[in-house]
Design an enzyme around this catalytic site. Structure first.
Site, PDB file in Angstrom:
ATOM      1  N   LYS A   1      -6.976  -1.845  11.703  1.00  0.00           N
ATOM      2  CA  LYS A   1      -6.291  -2.194  10.449  1.00  0.00           C
ATOM      3  C   LYS A   1      -5.169  -1.191  10.171  1.00  0.00           C
ATOM      4  O   LYS A   1      -4.079  -1.553   9.728  1.00  0.00           O
ATOM      5  CB  LYS A   1      -7.309  -2.217   9.302  1.00  0.00           C
ATOM      6  CG  LYS A   1      -6.771  -2.743   7.985  1.00  0.00           C
ATOM      7  CD  LYS A   1      -6.225  -1.675   7.069  1.00  0.00           C
ATOM      8  CE  LYS A   1      -5.787  -2.252   5.738  1.00  0.00           C
ATOM      9  NZ  LYS A   1      -5.157  -1.267   4.862  1.00  0.00           N
TER      10      LYS A   1
ATOM     11  N   ASP B   1       5.485 -14.163  11.381  1.00  0.00           N
ATOM     12  CA  ASP B   1       4.190 -14.717  10.981  1.00  0.00           C
ATOM     13  C   ASP B   1       3.089 -13.678  11.213  1.00  0.00           C
ATOM     14  O   ASP B   1       2.615 -13.505  12.333  1.00  0.00           O
ATOM     15  CB  ASP B   1       3.949 -15.990  11.819  1.00  0.00           C
ATOM     16  CG  ASP B   1       2.649 -16.694  11.468  1.00  0.00           C
ATOM     17  OD1 ASP B   1       1.784 -16.076  10.820  1.00  0.00           O
ATOM     18  OD2 ASP B   1       2.503 -17.865  11.861  1.00  0.00           O
TER      19      ASP B   1
ATOM     20  N   GLU C   1       0.865  -1.190   0.000  1.00  0.00           N
ATOM     21  CA  GLU C   1       0.000   0.000   0.000  1.00  0.00           C
ATOM     22  C   GLU C   1       0.893   1.228   0.000  1.00  0.00           C
ATOM     23  O   GLU C   1       1.627   1.491   0.966  1.00  0.00           O
ATOM     24  CB  GLU C   1      -0.913  -0.036   1.235  1.00  0.00           C
ATOM     25  CG  GLU C   1      -2.061   0.959   1.153  1.00  0.00           C
ATOM     26  CD  GLU C   1      -3.032   0.818   2.319  1.00  0.00           C
ATOM     27  OE1 GLU C   1      -3.260  -0.316   2.784  1.00  0.00           O
ATOM     28  OE2 GLU C   1      -3.537   1.846   2.775  1.00  0.00           O
TER      29      GLU C   1
ATOM     30  N   HIS D   1      -3.404   9.782   0.067  1.00  0.00           N
ATOM     31  CA  HIS D   1      -3.415   8.390  -0.368  1.00  0.00           C
ATOM     32  C   HIS D   1      -3.403   8.305  -1.901  1.00  0.00           C
ATOM     33  O   HIS D   1      -2.621   7.568  -2.488  1.00  0.00           O
ATOM     34  CB  HIS D   1      -4.675   7.727   0.191  1.00  0.00           C
ATOM     35  CG  HIS D   1      -4.733   6.270  -0.058  1.00  0.00           C
ATOM     36  ND1 HIS D   1      -4.043   5.366   0.709  1.00  0.00           N
ATOM     37  CD2 HIS D   1      -5.395   5.552  -0.991  1.00  0.00           C
ATOM     38  CE1 HIS D   1      -4.283   4.158   0.265  1.00  0.00           C
ATOM     39  NE2 HIS D   1      -5.095   4.236  -0.775  1.00  0.00           N
TER      40      HIS D   1
END
Ligand code: MEV
Length: 434
Positions: free
Chosen positions: A277, A293, A85, A390
């Site tokens: 998130k 992980d 991203e 963004h």
């Protein structure tokens, strides 16, 4: 599609060439060049990558970026991030710098204990089971000595073995809860090997006296829920110091809007998931870069966010006496030795960039990056909105998708420097309709 319409047997035994040939037929075209384009020219690396997965086809590239100016407990770090991203590394860099100028990230490891379980049923005398269990636990420690010797020498090992009775919830169901310290390893293989050995002991001991009952071991596996392996990161500054990032708002108003944004994530699950998130945007990048992980770390964090019965923000904010204080408490199990951290050449490089940290230090750095990204996201959301920054970062991707030439890309970057970027606006520009 050219599927053979029969079950494919022994696919994992195919060589890579056979798998590619299978795909050629399946897609009815020669896909070999597309897959070969991403093979590594260094045979040793290539062999390592091929070894990471079953049914290996090719290497899937992701960008590796770097965030400078990360000040954690007074030590400077240059932090690697692997993330696709485009705005994540930019956001982390912006806020790492801001906080480096305002005291840095204060972090604290709140524990590193991990847990595993042997799940079993016991159809028999519950009193007998409880009374014999201490002797079984002792035997379990003995029977795993060979497995724990190395870990003990590094300060780890088995910490606690407890019997848990869940028969009220599920008839005949018990489990053995085992707590481990795994030093600088994530320890999944160590824990699972110990548990499987302990299960053999449990089975043998409990089934030695059939007149008392019968035991059936169902499964032995570590728990990815790690509330005892946790890290806290705090940011603190005078409210006035927020002026540099508060946009059109006075710092005090900005701080109040920030507090409200976090409160919303404490009351509304739809917002809470997105809020968290944004934290994992920062954490996962470092997790991936260091060969850890990320599924385990995310799963633990989301369960922890719901530990009180409803899913909430992982961060907390307090504004008191002119001080803005923002903190994140997050469970995670990471390693800096063993597994992919050792085998992936770039994971090794990432750890070198981080000055070969202990697992605890790596937890602190990851938490700091989670904070940097979340702080950046909330700051943008309550000031300019997220899309302007963004989409600016996303512009090169849109131009690539539209097949723009190098010259068109250059002109578009100049044209959109002071304009809103959207897919349709960029398309219009490339099509010459503006
Ligand atoms: C985007 O990847 C992350 C954000 O949605 C996080 C947030 O809303 O807090 C911007």
């Amino acid at each position: 599609m050219n599927h053979p319409k029969i079950l494919i047997k022994g696919f994992s035994k195919f060589s890579r060439e056979q798998r590619v040939e299978f795909l050629n037929q399946w897609l009815n075209e020669n896909v070999q060049p597309e897959l070969d384009a991403f093979l590594h020219s260094n045979a040793e690396y290539q062999q390592a990558f091929a070894g990471f997965s079953e049914n290996y086809l090719s290497n899937f590239y992701l960008p590796m970026g770097v965030v400078p100016n990360v000040l954690v407990n007074g030590d400077w770090y240059v932090v690697p991030m692997v993330v696709e991203e485009s705005s994540v590394v930019a956001a982390a860099s912006r806020m790492a710098r801001f906080w480096a100028e305002n005291g840095g990230f204060k972090t604290e490891v709140l524990g590193t204990e991990k847990k595993g379980q042997v799940h079993f049923t016991w159809k028999g005398d519950g009193y007998y089971l409880r009374s014999i269990f201490p002797a079984i636990a002792k035997q379990m420690r003995k029977d795993t000595e060979e497995l724990t010797r190395g870990m003990k020498s590094r300060g780890g090992g088995i910490k606690k073995i407890e019997l848990k009775d869940y028969t009220q919830q599920l008839p005949a169901y018990y489990h053995v809860d085992v707590s481990f310290e795994t030093a600088d390893a994530m320890g999944a293989n160590f824990i699972n090997s110990c548990l499987e050995r302990m299960a053999e002991t449990l089975d043998a001991k409990l089934n030695a006296h059939p007149e008392k009952g019968s035991c059936e071991v169902l499964m032995s596996i570590l728990s990815n829920y790690t509330p005892q392996s946790k890290v806290k990161c705090t940011l603190e500054c005078p409210v006035e110091a927020l002026e540099k990032i508060s946009g059109n708002y006075k710092p005090k108003h900005f701080a109040e809007r920030f507090r409200m944004a976090v409160e919303i994530a404490n009351h509304d699950v739809s917002r809470a998931v997105t809020h968290n998130k944004g934290i994992y945007n920062g954490i996962d990048g470092v997790v991936l870069a260091t060969g850890n992980d990320w599924r385990a770390i995310e799963a633990a964090g989301h369960a922890f966010a719901a530990r009180n019965g409803s899913y909430r923000s992982l961060t907390e904010v307090k504004i008191s006496k002119g001080i803005f204080r923002y903190s994140l408490t997050i469970p995670m199990a990471v390693g800096t030795v063993g597994g992919l951290t050792k085998n992936h050449p770039l994971a090794q490089f990432s750890l070198k960039m981080l000055q070969n940290p202990s697992a605890g230090r790596l937890m602190e750095i990851m938490a700091a990056m989670g904070m940097a990204n979340n702080f950046s996201a909330i700051t943008s959301l309550i000031t300019t909105g997220i899309q302007s920054g963004h989409m600016k970062m996303h512009l090169p991707n849109i131009l690539n998708q539209l097949g723009a030439t190098e010259r068109q890309k250059q002109l578009a970057m100049e044209y959109f420097a002071d304009k809103k970027v959207s897919f349709s606006a960029v398309k219009k520009y490339i099509d010459g309709k503006v």
